[in-house]
Design an enzyme around this catalytic site. Structure first.
Site, PDB file in Angstrom:
ATOM      1  N   GLU A  48       0.880  -1.162   0.000  1.00  0.00           N
ATOM      2  CA  GLU A  48       0.000   0.000   0.000  1.00  0.00           C
ATOM      3  C   GLU A  48       0.922   1.218   0.000  1.00  0.00           C
ATOM      4  OE1 GLU A  48      -3.445   2.005   2.812  1.00  0.00           O
ATOM      5  OE2 GLU A  48      -2.754  -0.022   3.275  1.00  0.00           O
ATOM      6  N   ARG A  82       4.969 -12.899   9.758  1.00  0.00           N
ATOM      7  CA  ARG A  82       5.649 -11.647   9.458  1.00  0.00           C
ATOM      8  C   ARG A  82       6.940 -11.553  10.255  1.00  0.00           C
ATOM      9  NH1 ARG A  82       3.684  -6.539   9.879  1.00  0.00           N
ATOM     10  NH2 ARG A  82       1.805  -7.152   8.814  1.00  0.00           N
ATOM     11  N   LYS A 100       4.332   0.650   9.455  1.00  0.00           N
ATOM     12  CA  LYS A 100       4.522   1.928   8.769  1.00  0.00           C
ATOM     13  C   LYS A 100       3.920   3.071   9.572  1.00  0.00           C
ATOM     14  CE  LYS A 100       2.977   0.159   4.927  1.00  0.00           C
ATOM     15  NZ  LYS A 100       2.402  -0.015   3.580  1.00  0.00           N
TER      16      LYS A 100
HETATM   17  P1  ATP Z   1       2.637  -2.244   7.996  1.00  0.00           P
HETATM   18  O1  ATP Z   1       1.934  -3.037   9.042  1.00  0.00           O
HETATM   19  O2  ATP Z   1       4.082  -2.038   8.251  1.00  0.00           O
HETATM   20  O3  ATP Z   1       1.929  -0.982   7.652  1.00  0.00           O
HETATM   21  P2  ATP Z   1       1.410  -3.525   5.833  1.00  0.00           P
HETATM   22  O4  ATP Z   1       1.202  -4.984   5.850  1.00  0.00           O
HETATM   23  O5  ATP Z   1       0.255  -2.664   6.109  1.00  0.00           O
HETATM   24  O6  ATP Z   1       2.639  -3.186   6.737  1.00  0.00           O
HETATM   25  P3  ATP Z   1       1.586  -3.350   3.044  1.00  0.00           P
HETATM   26  O7  ATP Z   1       2.074  -2.242   2.218  1.00  0.00           O
HETATM   27  O8  ATP Z   1       0.151  -3.653   3.015  1.00  0.00           O
HETATM   28  O9  ATP Z   1       2.058  -3.052   4.505  1.00  0.00           O
HETATM   29  O10 ATP Z   1       2.449  -4.644   2.797  1.00  0.00           O
HETATM   30  C1  ATP Z   1       2.864  -5.125   1.556  1.00  0.00           C
HETATM   31  C2  ATP Z   1       3.268  -6.560   1.708  1.00  0.00           C
HETATM   32  O11 ATP Z   1       4.338  -6.693   2.644  1.00  0.00           O
HETATM   33  C3  ATP Z   1       2.129  -7.396   2.249  1.00  0.00           C
HETATM   34  O12 ATP Z   1       2.024  -8.580   1.489  1.00  0.00           O
HETATM   35  C4  ATP Z   1       2.521  -7.698   3.654  1.00  0.00           C
HETATM   36  O13 ATP Z   1       2.014  -8.918   4.079  1.00  0.00           O
HETATM   37  C5  ATP Z   1       4.031  -7.678   3.600  1.00  0.00           C
HETATM   38  N1  ATP Z   1       4.598  -7.318   4.898  1.00  0.00           N
HETATM   39  C6  ATP Z   1       4.361  -6.198   5.608  1.00  0.00           C
HETATM   40  N2  ATP Z   1       5.002  -6.232   6.788  1.00  0.00           N
HETATM   41  C7  ATP Z   1       5.681  -7.388   6.824  1.00  0.00           C
HETATM   42  C8  ATP Z   1       6.533  -8.020   7.786  1.00  0.00           C
HETATM   43  N3  ATP Z   1       6.834  -7.439   8.952  1.00  0.00           N
HETATM   44  N4  ATP Z   1       7.055  -9.223   7.484  1.00  0.00           N
HETATM   45  C9  ATP Z   1       6.772  -9.808   6.309  1.00  0.00           C
HETATM   46  N5  ATP Z   1       5.977  -9.290   5.373  1.00  0.00           N
HETATM   47  C10 ATP Z   1       5.428  -8.094   5.609  1.00  0.00           C
HETATM   48 MG    MG Z   2      -1.508  -2.543   5.148  1.00  0.00          MG
END
Ligand code: ATP
Ligand code: MG
Length: 562
Positions: free
Chosen positions: A36, A262, A272
């Site tokens: 995102e 994760r 983020k």
């Molecule tokens: P955050 O919680 O940091 O905002 P998010 O999951 O909302 O992360 P996205 O931009 O939606 O962020 O994530 C893009 C991809 O990265 C998704 O497939 C997500 O599952 C993966 N991802 C995000 N954080 C992690 C993590 N800590 N370990 C492994 N994969 C991750």
């Molecule tokens: Mg997200």
């Protein structure tokens, strides 16, 4: 080239192997990385990138970069640019396959209309609060919306008006019609479209209704004919909805959602949203502050793409959430830089040494190896003269026996230079600080050995005072003082910031060859650690280096002591 044999397998690769055996998806392997665009990528995303792009590479498949940009209020072009840069920098290539969920807004709308026509979706006019209240709990079923039995015609008309902008934000939503008694809350008539009068960074004012993640994501996967949709464990409970949408709409492709744990790292926060707070509250200098565990922060700190890929490989891919020791990440960069970083000499905290028996106007050039273990990296000439700098910590007025460096009457080897013996020292009368030491050198020991076979226990680094270049060095420590800044739910994670995470040394003295170093270049400063030229603030006139990592894991030593 098939690199599969070098990559450790994991349960996801096992699933793909089984799928290939039965020729599922006609042998295609297509994954995606769906960020995102509401922040910069962090080391957790790197894990997901290495996993998804790594699989595509090893199975001769493709990995799509898809921006999950369904939320118009939060996304910015700056983030899109940084995400692209980071994925490329990590060494991956999406080729032609760059997509935006917003590019499917038209198709997603048509799918929603199709659901309405199947009587599988309805326009609900409850407020967001009412919907929440009627949703039930894990132990109690939810209540059906009073609008659940609107006719298909009425729903079609209302949904068209929602799209046409006839209603204000929140007046209506479109909900899937599934089961308000389901044990899985995600299946209790989830909202799939909402009204939001907001401009979108790509579609502008074209839309005032936007699809929810659970509706947009599975359909985007299906539209792109993704085969394996790999996501983190918190989406496990969303999988039934993922499958329901695709089964109900009978999409041509039905990707398989697979969840993995994760990455969580000690001494940092990963979301983020929290990283954004650190930036907005100016607790760090920006998303790419070298203390941030963002990809851009790690890059600026001096991490290499290979070290991050190796780290992601080492920690593996599993099903159980755990926290990873920061030492593993630090070891990954040490291992890589140990192989590739040229060795140089730099004095962080200088103490003047005057070699009384060395001619005042003489300079000579001593040959120094760029990497003693890798002779092919060659050698360089380092100027030597009467006045040198050594580290303050390499001299003690009253050294204990085990101190093998300089003290009154003691002899040490200067790296790539001569043996010197300390004859006297100067001290500031007021502060008691040592201001200079006087030594003699033995001209017969050039190159570091005495012809008479006498040995010295210590070898110290140095720079010629007259030739040295002055630089600023920024030393970084962990940004948080505690292993898990999020463990105490009563406290804000920002209370655990380490106040000593940045130390700036302004009077470092480096060997002159470093004036030619380019932003981002990495070096091992002998005996001190790995350093790289700061990419934003360093100039040829005022060099600035960042310490990437110390030579050894000082925290492991601390812990052993304690
Ligand atoms: P955050 O919680 O940091 O905002 P998010 O999951 O909302 O992360 P996205 O931009 O939606 O962020 O994530 C893009 C991809 O990265 C998704 O497939 C997500 O599952 C993966 N991802 C995000 N954080 C992690 C993590 N800590 N370990 C492994 N994969 C991750
Ligand atoms: Mg997200």
């Amino acid at each position: 080239m098939n690199e599969q044999e070098n990559t450790p397998t994991n349960f996801i690769r096992n699933i793909i192997d089984e799928d290939l055996k039965i020729n599922k998806n006609n042998g295609r392997v297509v994954t995606r990385f769906p960020p995102e665009p509401n922040g910069y990528l962090h080391i957790g995303h790197a894990k997901s990138i290495c996993l998804n792009f790594g699989i595509a590479k090893d199975y001769n498949g493709a990995c799509h970069l898809r921006f999950d940009d369904t939320n118009p209020s939060k996304e910015e072009t700056e983030y899109i640019d940084s995400i692209k840069e980071d994925v490329k920098w990590l060494g991956f290539d999406w080729g032609e396959n760059i997509f935006y969920a917003s590019g499917y807004f038209g198709q997603l709308y048509d799918f929603a209309v199709q659901l309405i026509k199947m009587d599988k979706a309805f326009v609900c006019s409850l407020s967001a609060d009412e919907i929440r209240q009627q949703r039930g709990t894990l132990t109690e079923p939810g209540q059906e919306s009073p609008y659940r039995n609107r006719s298909v015609e009425e729903n079609l008309e209302l949904f068209a008006k929602m799209r046409a902008g006839e209603f204000g934000n929140g007046a209506h939503v479109l909900r899937a019609k599934i089961d308000m008694t389901s044990g899985n809350l995600n299946m209790r008539d989830p909202v799939i479209y909402r009204i939001m009068h907001a401009d979108h960074h790509r579609t502008g004012g074209q839309w005032c209704i936007y699809p929810m993640y659970d509706f947009a994501h599975c359909l985007s996967d299906a539209i792109e004919a993704i085969t394996h949709s790999i996501c983190t464990l918190e989406f496990e409970d969303h999988r039934p909805l993922y499958d329901w949408v695709l089964d109900t709409l009978q999409t041509e492709h039905h990707p398989q959602q697979i969840e993995f744990a994760r990455l969580n790292l000690d001494f940092t926060v990963m979301s983020k949203r929290k990283l954004m707070q650190l930036v907005n509250d100016k607790l760090v200098s920006g998303w790419d502050d070298p203390r941030m565990l963002t990809v851009s922060g790690l890059r600026r700190r001096g991490y290499t793409p290979a070290s991050i890929r190796n780290f992601c490989e080492q920690i593996g891919v599993g099903k159980r959430n755990s926290r990873i020791d920061m030492g593993i990440l630090e070891n990954a960069i040490r291992d890589d830089l140990n192989e590739i970083a040229p060795r140089v000499m730099g004095v962080l905290d200088p103490l003047k040494v005057i070699i009384d028996n060395y001619p005042e106007d003489q300079t000579e050039e001593l040959e120094a190896q760029n990497h003693p273990q890798n002779p092919e990296m060659g050698s360089r000439l380092v100027p030597f003269s009467r006045e040198l700098y050594i580290e303050q910590t390499d001299f003690m007025e009253e050294p204990p026996n085990k101190f093998f460096r300089l003290g009154p009457g003691r002899e040490v080897r200067l790296r790539y230079g001569y043996f010197i013996t300390c004859q006297s020292f100067e001290k500031d009368a007021k502060s008691g600080a040592i201001t200079a030491i006087h030594c003699t050198y033995d001209p017969a020991t050039k190159g570091g050995n005495a012809p008479d076979g006498r040995k010295v226990k210590g070898t110290i680094h140095w720079v010629s005072a007259r030739h040295a270049v002055k630089a600023q060095i920024r030393l970084y420590d962990r940004l948080f003082e505690v292993e898990n800044p999020e463990a105490d739910k009563e406290k804000d994670f920002k209370e655990f910031i380490n106040p000593h995470s940045l130390e700036v040394l302004d009077n470092c003295q480096l060997e002159p060859a470093l004036t030619a170093a380019q932003p981002g270049d990495s070096f091992q400063f002998e005996r001190q650690g790995y350093f790289c030229v700061e990419t934003k603030d360093s100039t040829p006139e005022a060099l600035i280096f960042n310490r990437t990592v110390t030579l050894r894991d000082s925290w492991a030593r601390e812990n052993k002591k304690g």
